[in-house]
Design a protein around this motif. Structure first.
Motif, PDB file in Angstrom:
ATOM      1  N   GLU A  78       0.836  -1.206   0.000  1.00 47.32           N
ATOM      2  CA  GLU A  78       0.000   0.000   0.000  1.00 47.32           C
ATOM      3  C   GLU A  78       0.869   1.253   0.000  1.00 47.32           C
ATOM      4  O   GLU A  78       0.568   2.228  -0.701  1.00 47.32           O
ATOM      5  CB  GLU A  78      -0.932   0.016   1.209  1.00 47.32           C
ATOM      6  N   ALA A  79       1.950   1.235   0.766  1.00 43.25           N
ATOM      7  CA  ALA A  79       2.878   2.373   0.785  1.00 43.25           C
ATOM      8  C   ALA A  79       3.484   2.588  -0.603  1.00 43.25           C
ATOM      9  O   ALA A  79       3.641   3.731  -1.053  1.00 43.25           O
ATOM     10  CB  ALA A  79       3.973   2.136   1.813  1.00 43.25           C
ATOM     11  N   ALA A  80       3.791   1.501  -1.295  1.00 39.57           N
ATOM     12  CA  ALA A  80       4.367   1.602  -2.642  1.00 39.57           C
ATOM     13  C   ALA A  80       3.347   2.148  -3.645  1.00 39.57           C
ATOM     14  O   ALA A  80       3.690   2.948  -4.513  1.00 39.57           O
ATOM     15  CB  ALA A  80       4.874   0.236  -3.095  1.00 39.57           C
ATOM     16  N   ILE A  81       2.103   1.733  -3.513  1.00 36.80           N
ATOM     17  CA  ILE A  81       1.045   2.253  -4.392  1.00 36.80           C
ATOM     18  C   ILE A  81       0.861   3.748  -4.164  1.00 36.80           C
ATOM     19  O   ILE A  81       0.757   4.534  -5.115  1.00 36.80           O
ATOM     20  CB  ILE A  81      -0.270   1.488  -4.161  1.00 36.80           C
ATOM     21  N   ASN A  82       0.837   4.149  -2.903  1.00 35.53           N
ATOM     22  CA  ASN A  82       0.705   5.579  -2.583  1.00 35.53           C
ATOM     23  C   ASN A  82       1.876   6.374  -3.162  1.00 35.53           C
ATOM     24  O   ASN A  82       1.697   7.472  -3.701  1.00 35.53           O
ATOM     25  CB  ASN A  82       0.630   5.783  -1.075  1.00 35.53           C
ATOM     26  N   LEU A  83       3.080   5.795  -3.071  1.00 32.02           N
ATOM     27  CA  LEU A  83       4.269   6.446  -3.622  1.00 32.02           C
ATOM     28  C   LEU A  83       4.149   6.577  -5.145  1.00 32.02           C
ATOM     29  O   LEU A  83       4.448   7.639  -5.707  1.00 32.02           O
ATOM     30  CB  LEU A  83       5.518   5.643  -3.256  1.00 32.02           C
ATOM     31  N   ALA A  84       3.712   5.505  -5.802  1.00 29.99           N
ATOM     32  CA  ALA A  84       3.566   5.534  -7.262  1.00 29.99           C
ATOM     33  C   ALA A  84       2.578   6.620  -7.693  1.00 29.99           C
ATOM     34  O   ALA A  84       2.808   7.322  -8.680  1.00 29.99           O
ATOM     35  CB  ALA A  84       3.116   4.161  -7.763  1.00 29.99           C
ATOM     36  N   LYS A  85       1.511   6.771  -6.945  1.00 30.43           N
ATOM     37  CA  LYS A  85       0.521   7.817  -7.265  1.00 30.43           C
ATOM     38  C   LYS A  85       1.119   9.205  -7.037  1.00 30.43           C
ATOM     39  O   LYS A  85       0.897  10.120  -7.836  1.00 30.43           O
ATOM     40  CB  LYS A  85      -0.735   7.622  -6.429  1.00 30.43           C
ATOM     41  N   GLU A  86       1.883   9.355  -5.955  1.00 31.46           N
ATOM     42  CA  GLU A  86       2.532  10.649  -5.684  1.00 31.46           C
ATOM     43  C   GLU A  86       3.501  11.022  -6.801  1.00 31.46           C
ATOM     44  O   GLU A  86       3.647  12.206  -7.143  1.00 31.46           O
ATOM     45  CB  GLU A  86       3.285  10.583  -4.349  1.00 31.46           C
ATOM     46  N   LEU A  87       4.164  10.016  -7.378  1.00 33.62           N
ATOM     47  CA  LEU A  87       5.112  10.259  -8.460  1.00 33.62           C
ATOM     48  C   LEU A  87       4.411  10.532  -9.793  1.00 33.62           C
ATOM     49  O   LEU A  87       5.057  10.919 -10.767  1.00 33.62           O
ATOM     50  CB  LEU A  87       6.071   9.076  -8.603  1.00 33.62           C
ATOM     51  N   GLY A  88       3.102  10.295  -9.847  1.00 33.08           N
ATOM     52  CA  GLY A  88       2.330  10.644 -11.027  1.00 33.08           C
ATOM     53  C   GLY A  88       2.097   9.526 -12.021  1.00 33.08           C
ATOM     54  O   GLY A  88       1.645   9.784 -13.153  1.00 33.08           O
ATOM     55  N   TYR A  89       2.364   8.275 -11.646  1.00 31.62           N
ATOM     56  CA  TYR A  89       2.140   7.169 -12.575  1.00 31.62           C
ATOM     57  C   TYR A  89       0.650   6.949 -12.788  1.00 31.62           C
ATOM     58  O   TYR A  89      -0.130   6.912 -11.831  1.00 31.62           O
ATOM     59  CB  TYR A  89       2.793   5.889 -12.053  1.00 31.62           C
ATOM     60  N   GLU A  90       0.253   6.780 -14.054  1.00 30.31           N
ATOM     61  CA  GLU A  90      -1.154   6.594 -14.400  1.00 30.31           C
ATOM     62  C   GLU A  90      -1.577   5.134 -14.312  1.00 30.31           C
ATOM     63  O   GLU A  90      -2.742   4.839 -14.060  1.00 30.31           O
ATOM     64  CB  GLU A  90      -1.416   7.122 -15.817  1.00 30.31           C
ATOM     65  N   GLU A  91      -0.635   4.214 -14.555  1.00 33.21           N
ATOM     66  CA  GLU A  91      -0.939   2.784 -14.491  1.00 33.21           C
ATOM     67  C   GLU A  91       0.068   2.100 -13.579  1.00 33.21           C
ATOM     68  O   GLU A  91       1.279   2.296 -13.712  1.00 33.21           O
ATOM     69  CB  GLU A  91      -0.902   2.162 -15.894  1.00 33.21           C
ATOM     70  N   ILE A  92      -0.442   1.271 -12.662  1.00 36.64           N
ATOM     71  CA  ILE A  92       0.394   0.600 -11.668  1.00 36.64           C
ATOM     72  C   ILE A  92       0.173  -0.905 -11.781  1.00 36.64           C
ATOM     73  O   ILE A  92      -0.962  -1.378 -11.721  1.00 36.64           O
ATOM     74  CB  ILE A  92       0.053   1.071 -10.243  1.00 36.64           C
ATOM     75  N   ILE A  93       1.266  -1.647 -11.941  1.00 36.58           N
ATOM     76  CA  ILE A  93       1.206  -3.107 -12.050  1.00 36.58           C
ATOM     77  C   ILE A  93       1.915  -3.709 -10.845  1.00 36.58           C
ATOM     78  O   ILE A  93       3.097  -3.431 -10.607  1.00 36.58           O
ATOM     79  CB  ILE A  93       1.872  -3.593 -13.348  1.00 36.58           C
ATOM     80  N   LEU A  94       1.199  -4.535 -10.092  1.00 37.84           N
ATOM     81  CA  LEU A  94       1.745  -5.143  -8.882  1.00 37.84           C
ATOM     82  C   LEU A  94       2.146  -6.580  -9.167  1.00 37.84           C
ATOM     83  O   LEU A  94       1.312  -7.397  -9.574  1.00 37.84           O
ATOM     84  CB  LEU A  94       0.697  -5.088  -7.762  1.00 37.84           C
ATOM     85  N   LEU A  95       3.432  -6.889  -8.982  1.00 36.88           N
ATOM     86  CA  LEU A  95       3.937  -8.257  -9.141  1.00 36.88           C
ATOM     87  C   LEU A  95       4.192  -8.874  -7.770  1.00 36.88           C
ATOM     88  O   LEU A  95       4.558  -8.180  -6.831  1.00 36.88           O
ATOM     89  CB  LEU A  95       5.248  -8.260  -9.932  1.00 36.88           C
ATOM     90  N   GLY A  96       4.049 -10.194  -7.692  1.00 32.93           N
ATOM     91  CA  GLY A  96       4.376 -10.894  -6.450  1.00 32.93           C
ATOM     92  C   GLY A  96       3.475 -10.529  -5.291  1.00 32.93           C
ATOM     93  O   GLY A  96       3.889 -10.612  -4.129  1.00 32.93           O
ATOM     94  N   GLY A  97       2.233 -10.151  -5.590  1.00 34.78           N
ATOM     95  CA  GLY A  97       1.313  -9.735  -4.537  1.00 34.78           C
ATOM     96  C   GLY A  97       0.335 -10.804  -4.097  1.00 34.78           C
ATOM     97  O   GLY A  97      -0.499 -10.574  -3.224  1.00 34.78           O
ATOM     98  N   LEU A  98       0.406 -11.995  -4.721  1.00 32.52           N
ATOM     99  CA  LEU A  98      -0.471 -13.109  -4.360  1.00 32.52           C
ATOM    100  C   LEU A  98       0.403 -14.296  -3.991  1.00 32.52           C
ATOM    101  O   LEU A  98       1.391 -14.575  -4.663  1.00 32.52           O
ATOM    102  CB  LEU A  98      -1.372 -13.487  -5.541  1.00 32.52           C
ATOM    103  N   GLY A  99       0.043 -15.008  -2.937  1.00 38.11           N
ATOM    104  CA  GLY A  99       0.906 -16.135  -2.564  1.00 38.11           C
ATOM    105  C   GLY A  99       0.460 -16.856  -1.324  1.00 38.11           C
ATOM    106  O   GLY A  99      -0.730 -16.986  -1.050  1.00 38.11           O
ATOM    107  N   LYS A 100       1.436 -17.315  -0.548  1.00 35.94           N
ATOM    108  CA  LYS A 100       1.160 -18.204   0.583  1.00 35.94           C
ATOM    109  C   LYS A 100       0.342 -17.540   1.677  1.00 35.94           C
ATOM    110  O   LYS A 100      -0.558 -18.143   2.253  1.00 35.94           O
ATOM    111  CB  LYS A 100       2.482 -18.719   1.152  1.00 35.94           C
ATOM    112  N   ARG A 101       0.629 -16.287   1.994  1.00 34.87           N
ATOM    113  CA  ARG A 101      -0.086 -15.605   3.072  1.00 34.87           C
ATOM    114  C   ARG A 101      -1.370 -14.976   2.544  1.00 34.87           C
ATOM    115  O   ARG A 101      -1.330 -13.992   1.806  1.00 34.87           O
ATOM    116  CB  ARG A 101       0.803 -14.559   3.734  1.00 34.87           C
ATOM    117  N   GLN A 102      -2.479 -15.576   2.901  1.00 29.27           N
ATOM    118  CA  GLN A 102      -3.759 -15.112   2.389  1.00 29.27           C
ATOM    119  C   GLN A 102      -4.142 -13.741   2.929  1.00 29.27           C
ATOM    120  O   GLN A 102      -4.911 -13.016   2.290  1.00 29.27           O
ATOM    121  CB  GLN A 102      -4.852 -16.145   2.710  1.00 29.27           C
ATOM    122  N   ASP A 103      -3.621 -13.366   4.103  1.00 29.21           N
ATOM    123  CA  ASP A 103      -3.926 -12.027   4.616  1.00 29.21           C
ATOM    124  C   ASP A 103      -3.321 -10.953   3.711  1.00 29.21           C
ATOM    125  O   ASP A 103      -3.982  -9.962   3.371  1.00 29.21           O
ATOM    126  CB  ASP A 103      -3.457 -11.862   6.064  1.00 29.21           C
TER     127      ASP A 103
END
Length: 203
Positions: A78-103
């Motif tokens: 979430e901190a990285a997404i907020n940073l990406a928005k602050e930097l002005g990126y229009e499209e954000i792609i999240l890698l490695g965000g799904l896996g063993k920890r369901q939380d």
């Protein structure tokens, strides 16, 4: 000069898709990028699972390293997404965000919904996006299955897929959108109203 698109590489990143984008390393995902000699616009996280020598390598391959307090009210992603928005990126792609920890997977899914179309999540088996009202061409991208779920009560049309629908009411509790298939290389989705979660996947 920053590009319009940014890839956020999280902890479970094990593959980098061929996408023209900038990079932000998220915690241990930054180490994966650094080991592959990929330059990052930023590296962000509490880095509590990274050795000091690894942190030096990360610092070498990023323009700015942002170290967060491990005691915080938001996840590293979430901190990285907020940073990406602050930097002005229009499209954000999240890698490695799904896996063993369901939380953590659940938090990233909630972030996907919260961003309503600006964010997508990709791993080797899944591609998740949000579609708001509009007409969309969806490419197959090598995934066999495509599923749709209603985030808000919606009306949709699905064309050029194994199970087409026309102007169908799609409520939040409905599950009929599971396991469709694009017939050729692309299909059509029309969201007449509402918000739709689209998941393309392979076994």
């Amino acid at each position: 000069m920053l590009k319009n698109k940014v890839i956020l590489a999280c902890k479970l990143t094990d593959n980098i898709p061929l996408i023209d984008a900038d990079y932000i390393g998220v915690d241990k995902g930054a180490l994966f990028l650094a080991k592959n000699k990929i330059m990052m616009e930023r590296a962000i996280g509490d880095f509590d699972s990274v050795e000091e020598s690894d942190l030096k390598l990360i610092d070498k391959y990023c323009y700015k390293l942002i170290k967060l307090n491990p005691i915080k009210d938001l996840s590293d992603s979430e901190a990285a997404i907020n940073l990406a928005k602050e930097l002005g990126y229009e499209e954000i792609i999240l890698l490695g965000g799904l896996g063993k920890r369901q939380d953590h997977s659940y938090v990233n899914l909630k972030l996907l919904i919260k961003e309503e179309g600006r964010l997508s999540i990709i791993d080797t088996k899944n591609y998740l996006r949000i579609f708001k009202k509009g007409n969309y061409t969806i490419k197959k991208h090598g995934y066999k299955y495509i599923s749709f779920f209603s985030i808000k009560d919606s009306v949709i049309t699905i064309e050029k897929m194994k199970y087409p629908v026309l102007n169908r009411v799609f409520k939040e509790e409905d599950l009929f959108g599971l396991s469709n298939e694009i017939l050729d290389e692309e299909g059509n989705l029309i969201v007449h109203q509402g918000v739709i979660l689209c998941i393309q996947s392979n076994d």
